[in-house]
Design a protein around this motif. Structure first.
Motif, short mmCIF file in Angstrom:
data_model
loop_
_atom_site.label_atom_id
_atom_site.label_comp_id
_atom_site.label_asym_id
_atom_site.label_seq_id
_atom_site.Cartn_x
_atom_site.Cartn_y
_atom_site.Cartn_z
N MET A 242 -9.57 -2.27 -0.82
CA MET A 242 -8.57 -2.09 -1.86
C MET A 242 -7.15 -2.16 -1.26
O MET A 242 -6.25 -2.76 -1.85
N LEU A 243 -6.97 -1.55 -0.09
CA LEU A 243 -5.66 -1.62 0.56
C LEU A 243 -5.32 -3.06 0.94
O LEU A 243 -4.18 -3.49 0.81
N LEU A 244 -6.32 -3.80 1.43
CA LEU A 244 -6.10 -5.20 1.79
C LEU A 244 -5.71 -6.02 0.56
O LEU A 244 -4.86 -6.92 0.65
N LEU A 245 -6.31 -5.71 -0.58
CA LEU A 245 -5.95 -6.40 -1.82
C LEU A 245 -4.46 -6.23 -2.12
O LEU A 245 -3.75 -7.20 -2.41
N LEU A 246 -3.96 -5.00 -2.04
CA LEU A 246 -2.54 -4.75 -2.31
C LEU A 246 -1.64 -5.43 -1.28
O LEU A 246 -0.59 -5.97 -1.62
N LEU A 247 -2.07 -5.41 -0.02
CA LEU A 247 -1.25 -6.02 1.03
C LEU A 247 -1.15 -7.53 0.87
O LEU A 247 -0.09 -8.12 1.09
N LEU A 248 -2.25 -8.18 0.50
CA LEU A 248 -2.22 -9.62 0.32
C LEU A 248 -1.33 -10.01 -0.86
O LEU A 248 -0.58 -10.98 -0.79
N LEU A 249 -1.40 -9.24 -1.94
CA LEU A 249 -0.52 -9.51 -3.07
C LEU A 249 0.94 -9.23 -2.71
O LEU A 249 1.85 -9.92 -3.18
N SER A 250 1.17 -8.24 -1.85
CA SER A 250 2.53 -7.96 -1.39
C SER A 250 3.04 -9.10 -0.51
O SER A 250 4.21 -9.50 -0.60
N LEU A 251 2.17 -9.66 0.36
CA LEU A 251 2.57 -10.83 1.16
C LEU A 251 2.91 -12.02 0.26
O LEU A 251 3.79 -12.82 0.59
N GLY A 252 2.21 -12.13 -0.84
CA GLY A 252 2.49 -13.21 -1.78
C GLY A 252 3.79 -13.03 -2.53
O GLY A 252 4.26 -13.97 -3.19
#
Length: 347
Positions: A242-252
């Motif tokens: 779940m944390l990785l999901l937020l981080l990837l969207l933040s990178l986007g």
């Protein structure tokens, strides 16, 4: 493997080299700092004694040596014509252009980006985190100092090319390390586009990029996700997924996450410079990067199998507090944008 004492010494030397470049006012000291940086990270890259890591280390050493030698030659020519070693733009446009291209080579920007994906794919995720974040700081410092009030063409064209190549290159990748390498290329393009106009925004976006990328590599390392297919097979680290999901969207750069600060501030600055068409092209190139970020999110969450296990030990295990803090900062700093800008503009 390196002993903890040697590894800590190398990390301290790595930090020392970057600080030398930060605090230097002459090209000689800046070049020495870059060389200390390179020498310190080489043993960290080759610590696994695997053929792929040795190959990646060799490629990195050749690329950085070529960049350092060219930078030293151009610095000597600048000192020859100006009579001092102060870090400043050269009066000769040819020397200045070669110096800028050399720093782009060290940053892994297009069109000198070919070494970066091949190097990162041969290293572990921890070393990749250092290579994609800390190793970018010293060259960006020099790039900002020599591009002020200069011709923007040599900066803006490679920056736009980096955004598109970073997006196109990451579309067909299945290894997370190569995806993060092309992500780095695209982000360096955005940051470089700010160096001629607003150093404050360039530095703020650099630090935010380093924060988000570090948190992403930490969570990928927890999940042992060297390939994107690994994200669909992890049943017990749902928190990290779940944390990785937020981080990837933040990178986007999706709002209201922290990564949107970068796109928001840089878009305003480019628009204020009357570069509307250029901003439109940069935004279109960023959509390519957003595609492979969302693909990783899809594989991480939507295709994750259910976990009907009766063993609740893993679910009761408390997450690492430092990792949680870094992740929260990487996703929830957007509301503090005015305060961050005020902090970076203080003299």
């Amino acid at each position: 493997m390196l002993s903890p004492l040697i590894q800590s010494t190398l990390l301290m030397t790595l930090g020392f080299g970057t600080l030398v470049t930060f605090s230097s006012t002459s090209w000689i000291l800046a070049w020495i700092g870059l060389e200390i940086n390179t020498i310190a990270i080489i043993p960290l890259m080759a610590k696994t004694h695997h053929p792929r890591s040795i190959e990646a280390t060799t490629k990195y050493f050749i690329a950085q040596s070529a960049g350092s030698a060219t930078l030293l030659i151009t610095a000597c020519l600048t000192a020859w014509y100006s009579g001092n070693w102060a870090i400043s733009p050269s009066n000769d446009p040819i020397i200045l252009n070669i110096m800028i291209l050399t720093l782009m080579l060290k940053l892994g920007m297009a069109p000198m980006h070919f070494w970066l994906p091949e190097v990162m794919v041969g290293l572990d995720l921890t070393t990749n985190m250092i290579l994609a974040t800390w190793q970018k700081l010293a060259p960006i410092t020099l790039l900002i100092q020599i591009t002020q009030d200069q011709n923007n063409t040599l900066i803006l064209i490679p920056a736009l090319l980096s955004v598109f190549i970073g997006g196109w290159g990451g579309l067909n990748q299945t290894q997370t390390r190569k995806i993060m390498a092309y992500s780095s290329i695209a982000h360096m393009g955005w940051i470089a586009s700010m160096t001629p106009f607003n150093p404050t925004i360039a530095w703020l976006t650099t630090l935010i990029y380093c924060l988000i990328t570090s948190a992403t590599f930490i969570n990928l390392n927890i999940l042992k996700a060297n390939k994107i297919t690994t994200l669909t097979m992890n049943k017990h680290n749902q928190i990290s997924q779940m944390l990785l999901l937020l981080l990837l969207l933040s990178l986007g750069g999706l709002p209201p996450l922290t990564g949107f600060i970068n796109k928001f501030l840089m878009s305003i600055e480019l628009a204020s410079q009357n570069l509307i068409i250029y901003l439109f092209m940069m935004t279109m190139g960023s959509l390519l990067s957003l595609f492979f970020y969302t693909r990783m999110c899809y594989l991480s969450i939507i295709l994750s199998p259910p976990c009907p296990t009766t063993n609740l030990t893993l679910w009761r295990k408390a997450p690492n507090k430092s990792i949680t803090l870094i992740t929260m900062l990487s996703t929830n700093l957007f509301i503090l944008t005015p305060q961050l800008l005020a902090m970076f503009t203080m003299h």
